[in-house]
Design an enzyme around this catalytic site. Structure first.
Site, PDB file in Angstrom:
ATOM      1  CD  GLU A  83      -0.481  -2.339 -10.445  1.00 29.33           C
ATOM      2  OE1 GLU A  83      -0.507  -2.828  -9.313  1.00 29.33           O
ATOM      3  OE2 GLU A  83      -0.150  -1.145 -10.663  1.00 29.33           O
ATOM      4  CG  HIS A 113      -3.857  -6.191  -8.086  1.00 28.66           C
ATOM      5  ND1 HIS A 113      -3.085  -6.058  -6.956  1.00 28.66           N
ATOM      6  CD2 HIS A 113      -3.336  -5.340  -8.990  1.00 28.66           C
ATOM      7  CE1 HIS A 113      -2.131  -5.170  -7.173  1.00 28.66           C
ATOM      8  NE2 HIS A 113      -2.258  -4.718  -8.390  1.00 28.66           N
ATOM      9  CB  CYS A 134      -0.927 -10.069  -2.227  1.00 28.52           C
ATOM     10  SG  CYS A 134      -2.601  -9.558  -2.518  1.00 28.52           S
TER      11      CYS A 134
HETATM   12  O1  SUG Z   1      -0.425  -2.390  -4.631  1.00 31.07           O
HETATM   13  N1  SUG Z   1      -0.518  -2.202  -1.133  1.00 31.07           N
HETATM   14  C1  SUG Z   1      -0.415  -3.004  -2.332  1.00 31.07           C
HETATM   15  C2  SUG Z   1      -1.074  -4.334  -2.104  1.00 31.07           C
HETATM   16  C3  SUG Z   1      -0.802  -5.271  -3.246  1.00 31.07           C
HETATM   17  C4  SUG Z   1      -1.569  -6.528  -3.134  1.00 31.07           C
HETATM   18  N2  SUG Z   1      -1.213  -7.408  -4.170  1.00 31.07           N
HETATM   19  C5  SUG Z   1      -2.054  -8.204  -4.875  1.00 31.07           C
HETATM   20  N3  SUG Z   1      -3.357  -8.041  -4.831  1.00 31.07           N
HETATM   21  N4  SUG Z   1      -1.545  -9.074  -5.654  1.00 31.07           N
HETATM   22  C6  SUG Z   1      -1.027  -2.309  -3.553  1.00 31.07           C
HETATM   23  O2  SUG Z   1      -2.098  -1.716  -3.418  1.00 31.07           O
HETATM   24  C7  SUG Z   1       0.073  -0.359   0.326  1.00 31.07           C
HETATM   25  C8  SUG Z   1       1.394   0.193   0.770  1.00 31.07           C
HETATM   26  C9  SUG Z   1       1.381   1.289   1.734  1.00 31.07           C
HETATM   27  O3  SUG Z   1       0.373   1.944   1.933  1.00 31.07           O
HETATM   28  O4  SUG Z   1       2.516   1.486   2.261  1.00 31.07           O
HETATM   29  C10 SUG Z   1       0.214  -1.081  -0.984  1.00 31.07           C
HETATM   30  O5  SUG Z   1       0.976  -0.671  -1.822  1.00 31.07           O
END
Ligand code: SUG
Length: 455
Positions: A180, A259, A378
């Site tokens: 990730e 994460h 993020c």
């Molecule tokens: O991978 N949300 C992302 C958020 C990522 C956050 N990034 C970090 N913590 N670096 C995930 O969970 C939700 C998308 C949706 O529901 O359309 C989503 O993918």
């Protein structure tokens, strides 16, 4: 040839632009905000403008700011790969009727969270003195598994100069190498131009005996494997003395910390973290101390000060920690931190008042992204670059007032004010997005990067 000296290296934060199909579909398992906001009406325009304002205010405060484009969505090619056929309109209509969950996945604007775009090793730490990039495979969810190919093309388009930049293949997109990106990677150092130690945080181990004392989460998936982190370190030529691999606390993952950057943030010698961040807190700190050339400054937040629920709801640890020329640091927190009393009090009475370099807090409204579980950290990919490396970038990707104005006008021209789940099937949305993205690649001068531009 490495032209980096200690003083000319800057951290550039490359923020992802929120794409025109930004919506709430509840796609991300283990991400409490995404799971609880699925079905809400989103505002892609507001989301993109909030992101741009964050970038602009950090640029105005003197921080180097870059921008990365969103991806082509809906990903109609992915629907075709899954057996839908006919014209684009027919593919969308058929998916909406027969497999709405797939349509929602191919519409996600999740590439905005560029902390998951890949892992970067700056030139000061790599054996060939180039900056190294590995796009993350994001194989733990279908909607994010769709990102790495275009991400790789975007990174190669911008960091094109082979004298300075090296690009590695995406790791095999299989659970053993679940990766990730930078969200689970922190470089700790003195000045940015000094050698750093790379802290890789993983949630589970795929091969071999599980080491004694190691546990796995029970409720939510562990998205990063030790094997993936080790492979990225190997690709980048990092040695044992430059790396620390630490397991994330499984209870934290089960509480919604999908994460590491939801529970810890490092910058320079400072590691700000919640006591529940690492399974072996003491061992992790000890190994960092032993390997770092500069004294580690750990800033530990105990559970009595900030509960896990408050940490996950406020995204305190998803703040950006930015270095100032006078040696102090600024913490860029999401607005949600002000809404939780215990969190705000901890920022004021403990972080700002404590014996550490954090001396200022900046509050940013990124609510559209936060509702999908994406805070300030993020939304950005950190790349430490020397002056020569910054000069070698391709395209118009470092933010200036003129670029900010152009991007804001572009968003206002092309983005919708509201997007309800049913709107995702609208073929007009797909067409609007392509027009917008085509214009964007011209505006950013990065050349063709999208499938529709490559034919
Ligand atoms: O991978 N949300 C992302 C958020 C990522 C956050 N990034 C970090 N913590 N670096 C995930 O969970 C939700 C998308 C949706 O529901 O359309 C989503 O993918």
């Amino acid at each position: 040839m490495n032209t980096a000296t200690i003083s000319n290296v800057q951290e550039v934060n490359f923020d992802g632009l929120v794409g025109p199909t930004h919506n709430y579909s509840g796609l991300a398992m283990g991400n409490v905000a995404s799971m609880s906001h699925g079905g809400l009406v989103s505002s892609p325009k507001e989301g993109a403008l909030q992101g741009l304002l964050k970038m602009k205010s950090l640029m105005d405060a003197g921080y180097a700011q870059g921008v990365l484009p969103p991806q082509q969505r809906p990903d109609i090619g992915a629907l075709r790969d899954l057996g839908f056929s006919g014209s684009n309109r027919e593919v969308l209509a058929c998916a909406a009727k027969e497999a709405p969950q797939l349509l929602r996945a191919v519409c996600s604007a999740s590439s905005m969270w560029t902390a998951n775009a890949g892992t970067i090793t700056p030139s000061m730490d790599s054996p060939d003195t180039r900056v190294h990039f590995t796009p993350a495979n994001l194989q733990s969810s279908f909607h994010r598994y769709l990102e790495p190919q275009t991400t790789g093309r975007v990174l190669q388009a911008i960091f094109r100069d082979e004298r300075h930049f090296a690009h590695h293949p995406v790791l095999p997109a299989t659970p053993a190498f679940s990766d990730e990106g930078a969200a689970n990677h922190t470089r700790l150092c003195g000045e940015y131009g000094e050698p750093g130690v790379h802290l890789f945080v993983y949630g589970r181990q795929a091969f071999g005996d599980v080491r004694s004392g190691e546990r796995e989460p029970k409720r939510y998936p562990a998205r990063q494997t030790l094997e993936a982190s080790q492979a990225v370190a190997r690709q980048h030529g990092l040695t044992v003395s430059q790396t620390v691999f630490a397991q994330q606390h499984p209870d934290a993952i089960d509480a919604g910390v999908f994460h590491n950057d939801v529970i810890a943030v490092g910058n320079g010698p400072v590691l700000l973290y919640h006591e529940m961040a690492f399974l072996d807190e003491e061992g992790t700190l000890e190994e960092l101390r032993a390997k770092m050339a500069t004294p580690l400054i750990p800033v530990r937040v105990p559970v009595e000060a900030v509960s896990m629920e408050d940490a996950v709801a406020s995204y305190l640890f998803n703040s950006q920690l930015l270095s100032n020329p006078d040696g102090t640091m600024t913490l860029v927190v999401p607005g949600e931190c002000q809404e939780r009393e215990a969190v705000w009090r901890t920022i004021q009475d403990y972080l700002l008042a404590g014996n550490n370099p954090i001396s200022e807090v900046m509050v940013k409204d990124v609510k559209q992204s936060m509702r999908n579980g994406g805070g300030p950290a993020c939304l950005r990919l950190r790349v430490a670059l020397s002056e020569a490396e910054r000069a070698a970038l391709t395209g118009r990707v470092l933010l200036t007032d003129a670029l900010y104005d152009d991007l804001t006008a572009w968003v206002n021209r092309h983005y919708r004010d509201r997007l309800a789940p049913d709107d995702l099937a609208d073929p007009q949305l797909a067409e609007e997005s392509l027009v917008a993205l085509d214009e964007l690649t011209q505006l950013l001068k990065i050349g063709p990067v999208y499938p529709f531009q490559l034919g």
